[in-house]
Design an enzyme around this catalytic site. Sequence first.
Site, PDB file in Angstrom:
ATOM      1  N   GLY A 101       5.266  -8.658  -8.764  1.00  0.00           N
ATOM      2  CA  GLY A 101       4.708  -7.853  -7.667  1.00  0.00           C
ATOM      3  C   GLY A 101       5.741  -6.977  -6.993  1.00  0.00           C
ATOM      4  O   GLY A 101       6.937  -7.053  -7.280  1.00  0.00           O
ATOM      5  N   ARG A 104       9.895  -5.168  -3.145  1.00  0.00           N
ATOM      6  CA  ARG A 104      10.607  -4.312  -2.168  1.00  0.00           C
ATOM      7  C   ARG A 104      10.031  -2.906  -2.148  1.00  0.00           C
ATOM      8  O   ARG A 104      10.584  -2.021  -1.514  1.00  0.00           O
ATOM      9  CB  ARG A 104      12.087  -4.269  -2.497  1.00  0.00           C
ATOM     10  CG  ARG A 104      12.391  -3.831  -3.923  1.00  0.00           C
ATOM     11  CD  ARG A 104      13.865  -3.653  -4.086  1.00  0.00           C
ATOM     12  NE  ARG A 104      14.236  -3.559  -5.482  1.00  0.00           N
ATOM     13  CZ  ARG A 104      15.461  -3.295  -5.895  1.00  0.00           C
ATOM     14  NH1 ARG A 104      16.408  -3.071  -5.006  1.00  0.00           N
ATOM     15  NH2 ARG A 104      15.734  -3.223  -7.169  1.00  0.00           N
ATOM     16  N   ASP A 136      15.746  -9.932  -0.924  1.00  0.00           N
ATOM     17  CA  ASP A 136      15.748  -9.424   0.452  1.00  0.00           C
ATOM     18  C   ASP A 136      14.861  -8.211   0.716  1.00  0.00           C
ATOM     19  O   ASP A 136      14.793  -7.726   1.840  1.00  0.00           O
ATOM     20  CB  ASP A 136      17.189  -9.104   0.875  1.00  0.00           C
ATOM     21  CG  ASP A 136      17.833  -8.055  -0.023  1.00  0.00           C
ATOM     22  OD1 ASP A 136      17.127  -7.493  -0.901  1.00  0.00           O
ATOM     23  OD2 ASP A 136      19.041  -7.789   0.143  1.00  0.00           O
ATOM     24  N   ARG A 194       9.158   7.298  -3.534  1.00  0.00           N
ATOM     25  CA  ARG A 194       8.721   7.665  -4.886  1.00  0.00           C
ATOM     26  C   ARG A 194       7.301   8.213  -4.849  1.00  0.00           C
ATOM     27  O   ARG A 194       6.518   7.872  -3.952  1.00  0.00           O
ATOM     28  CB  ARG A 194       8.722   6.432  -5.792  1.00  0.00           C
ATOM     29  CG  ARG A 194      10.000   5.650  -5.776  1.00  0.00           C
ATOM     30  CD  ARG A 194      10.089   4.733  -6.964  1.00  0.00           C
ATOM     31  NE  ARG A 194       9.228   3.551  -6.872  1.00  0.00           N
ATOM     32  CZ  ARG A 194       9.351   2.508  -7.710  1.00  0.00           C
ATOM     33  NH1 ARG A 194      10.246   2.531  -8.690  1.00  0.00           N
ATOM     34  NH2 ARG A 194       8.568   1.454  -7.592  1.00  0.00           N
ATOM     35  N   ARG A 201       1.091  -0.808 -13.374  1.00  0.00           N
ATOM     36  CA  ARG A 201       1.881  -1.176 -14.553  1.00  0.00           C
ATOM     37  C   ARG A 201       1.048  -2.041 -15.485  1.00  0.00           C
ATOM     38  O   ARG A 201       0.013  -2.571 -15.082  1.00  0.00           O
ATOM     39  CB  ARG A 201       3.104  -1.997 -14.094  1.00  0.00           C
ATOM     40  CG  ARG A 201       3.958  -1.277 -13.080  1.00  0.00           C
ATOM     41  CD  ARG A 201       4.294  -2.177 -11.882  1.00  0.00           C
ATOM     42  NE  ARG A 201       4.882  -1.364 -10.807  1.00  0.00           N
ATOM     43  CZ  ARG A 201       6.157  -1.006 -10.772  1.00  0.00           C
ATOM     44  NH1 ARG A 201       6.978  -1.440 -11.707  1.00  0.00           N
ATOM     45  NH2 ARG A 201       6.601  -0.235  -9.805  1.00  0.00           N
ATOM     46  N   ASP A 266       6.376  -5.276 -16.705  1.00  0.00           N
ATOM     47  CA  ASP A 266       6.132  -4.839 -15.322  1.00  0.00           C
ATOM     48  C   ASP A 266       6.827  -3.508 -15.042  1.00  0.00           C
ATOM     49  O   ASP A 266       6.631  -2.934 -13.970  1.00  0.00           O
ATOM     50  CB  ASP A 266       6.615  -5.898 -14.321  1.00  0.00           C
ATOM     51  CG  ASP A 266       8.068  -6.299 -14.553  1.00  0.00           C
ATOM     52  OD1 ASP A 266       8.390  -6.737 -15.660  1.00  0.00           O
ATOM     53  OD2 ASP A 266       8.876  -6.149 -13.630  1.00  0.00           O
ATOM     54  N   ASN A 267       7.605  -3.010 -15.988  1.00  0.00           N
ATOM     55  CA  ASN A 267       8.246  -1.703 -15.831  1.00  0.00           C
ATOM     56  C   ASN A 267       7.634  -0.668 -16.767  1.00  0.00           C
ATOM     57  O   ASN A 267       8.279   0.321 -17.113  1.00  0.00           O
ATOM     58  CB  ASN A 267       9.750  -1.826 -16.079  1.00  0.00           C
ATOM     59  CG  ASN A 267      10.458  -2.607 -14.960  1.00  0.00           C
ATOM     60  OD1 ASN A 267       9.950  -2.702 -13.846  1.00  0.00           O
ATOM     61  ND2 ASN A 267      11.607  -3.162 -15.262  1.00  0.00           N
TER      62      ASN A 267
HETATM   63  P1  AMP Z   1      13.019  -5.021 -11.493  1.00  0.00           P
HETATM   64  O1  AMP Z   1      13.741  -5.765 -12.558  1.00  0.00           O
HETATM   65  O2  AMP Z   1      13.911  -4.255 -10.537  1.00  0.00           O
HETATM   66  O3  AMP Z   1      11.904  -4.202 -12.019  1.00  0.00           O
HETATM   67  O4  AMP Z   1      12.373  -6.142 -10.549  1.00  0.00           O
HETATM   68  C1  AMP Z   1      11.598  -7.197 -11.024  1.00  0.00           C
HETATM   69  C2  AMP Z   1      10.885  -7.851  -9.859  1.00  0.00           C
HETATM   70  O5  AMP Z   1      11.809  -8.257  -8.869  1.00  0.00           O
HETATM   71  C3  AMP Z   1       9.884  -6.962  -9.133  1.00  0.00           C
HETATM   72  O6  AMP Z   1       8.835  -7.778  -8.725  1.00  0.00           O
HETATM   73  C4  AMP Z   1      10.678  -6.457  -7.954  1.00  0.00           C
HETATM   74  O7  AMP Z   1       9.859  -6.059  -6.891  1.00  0.00           O
HETATM   75  C5  AMP Z   1      11.498  -7.688  -7.614  1.00  0.00           C
HETATM   76  N1  AMP Z   1      12.740  -7.335  -6.909  1.00  0.00           N
HETATM   77  C6  AMP Z   1      13.843  -6.758  -7.427  1.00  0.00           C
HETATM   78  N2  AMP Z   1      14.790  -6.589  -6.486  1.00  0.00           N
HETATM   79  C7  AMP Z   1      14.286  -7.081  -5.332  1.00  0.00           C
HETATM   80  C8  AMP Z   1      14.766  -7.205  -3.992  1.00  0.00           C
HETATM   81  N3  AMP Z   1      15.978  -6.797  -3.639  1.00  0.00           N
HETATM   82  N4  AMP Z   1      13.941  -7.768  -3.081  1.00  0.00           N
HETATM   83  C9  AMP Z   1      12.710  -8.197  -3.411  1.00  0.00           C
HETATM   84  N5  AMP Z   1      12.202  -8.117  -4.643  1.00  0.00           N
HETATM   85  C10 AMP Z   1      12.963  -7.574  -5.606  1.00  0.00           C
HETATM   86 MG    MG Z   2      10.381  -3.198 -11.800  1.00  0.00          MG
END
Ligand code: AMP
Ligand code: MG
Length: 503
Positions: A101, A104, A136, A194, A201, A266-267
């Site tokens: 989900g 951030r 965070d 953005r 996704r 998810d990306n």
């Molecule tokens: P990502 O690998 O950046 O696509 O992130 C994978 C998941 O981790 C997604 O659900 C993001 O929203 C969550 N996520 C990544 N960085 C943070 C952060 N600093 N705080 C909260 N959620 C995060």
């Molecule tokens: Mg992501």
Amino acid sequence: MGTPLRFDNRFVRALPGDPVLTNVPRPVRNALYTRIEPTPVAAPRLLAWSDELGAQLGIERPAPEGQMAEVLAGNRLLPGMEPYAARYGGHQFGHWAGQLGDGRAITLAELIAADGSRQELQLKGAGRTPYSRTADGRAVLRSSLREFLCSEAMHWLGVPTTRALSLAATGEPVVRDMFYDGNPEPEPGAVVCRVAPSFVRFGNFQILAATKELDELKLLADHVMREHFPGIESIEDWFRETCRRTGLLMADWMRLGFVHGVMNTDNMSILGLTIDYGPYGWLEGYDLAWTPNTTDAEGRRYCYGNQPHIAQWNLARLAEALVPLVKASEPLGEGLALYAETFSRAWSQALAAKLGVAALDRPGDDELVADLFELLGAVETDFTLFFRNLAEPTVESLQPAYYRDDLPRERLQAWLGRYVQRTKDEAGRVARMNAANPKYVFRNYLAQQAIDALAAGDASVLERLMRVLRRPYDEQPGESDLAARRPEWARNRAGCSALSCSS
Ligand code: AMP
Ligand code: MG
């Protein structure tokens, strides 16, 4: 602030939201999103703005500090905004990770843009949500600048992508262990705004299939089709279209040497857009196994050469999530086949354009291409510079593409002889090549220089890059230093070639 912006928030209006509103990390059920407001920051300040996107949306460049800067940093909402974080899951590095989900990212609203289109405005780094898990909810300046500028550079290269309107400083430190070596440090925080017609996704569907929330799954599929795929009425046709777009996207990434770095499900955008810019990179030395993501250095699942295969693997996971909505699964299998066909046709066309020929359809063409890639892989050769400079097919012209003094002069000369022979009757060769082979790409060391300057209060490097990357296929005399191959000092410096997921 000029005429008020018009919002029409169809996602939250049409679809079921989380009945629980407490902002604590938790599994969410029977909902596609949770309503949540951004957490205000200490000192919002606009650092960068995309004029072109602003004009398309009908939003004037705001003052560095003021109401609109506050909106873009998450300190203020405009009338009509209905912010939320979306619920999705995903396969990370090949394994089902359950609920992820928007941890951030917070969508503020769907804007009716000046050009009549509907565009989601989403803040990344806007604070905790129920999907933040243990993190965070914030983002550091370096990764935010990278996302901001690369989104726009990708668009200017002609590749489908989410866009970025603004980069705002928060005035708050964010603690990150950048090298994953047990030494966390405070870094400046930032928020990117953005923009995309939708940030849905593959994982938004996967989570609902995984938890057997089939009513919600159907609602989401119908909504996405209705809003984003006009004229398409069946799940099967819509899946085929997502497969087709993903095939085109992979051909674009491959032709430009773009490596996303984290192709988790998810990306992956349901609209076939490049989404979630993290530890991405642009191929410098040609190498199918290259990955910019140090977290993936061992398995190399998301390396350059694997991307087309991984996209299809991800589409197969999406297909599995859609199975409960279709009578028979065969048509979904046909979608996957269409992906492969679309990619291979588009890749062949892209290669033809890169070589300046109308089509790669003559006897000997396959060998010519195969021998070229063997040549590029034999010694470290810059992918972008090689193709750009091949417009003038001489050893001297190609010299700058070689990272070391070991350029394979005789082999190169021999291949060039064949190439010149093959292309002597191709009208418009150079124009075709210059429109297909960018001179300027957003190399990681350039990104790092912009980050270092901005962290020291100097936005000029970022601004210059925005100006030059706006016309990546043009020569732009006087800017050639930004087209140079990666300098040796940058080879092993963090962020300049490879980087971690820390963001
Ligand atoms: P990502 O690998 O950046 O696509 O992130 C994978 C998941 O981790 C997604 O659900 C993001 O929203 C969550 N996520 C990544 N960085 C943070 C952060 N600093 N705080 C909260 N959620 C995060
Ligand atoms: Mg992501």
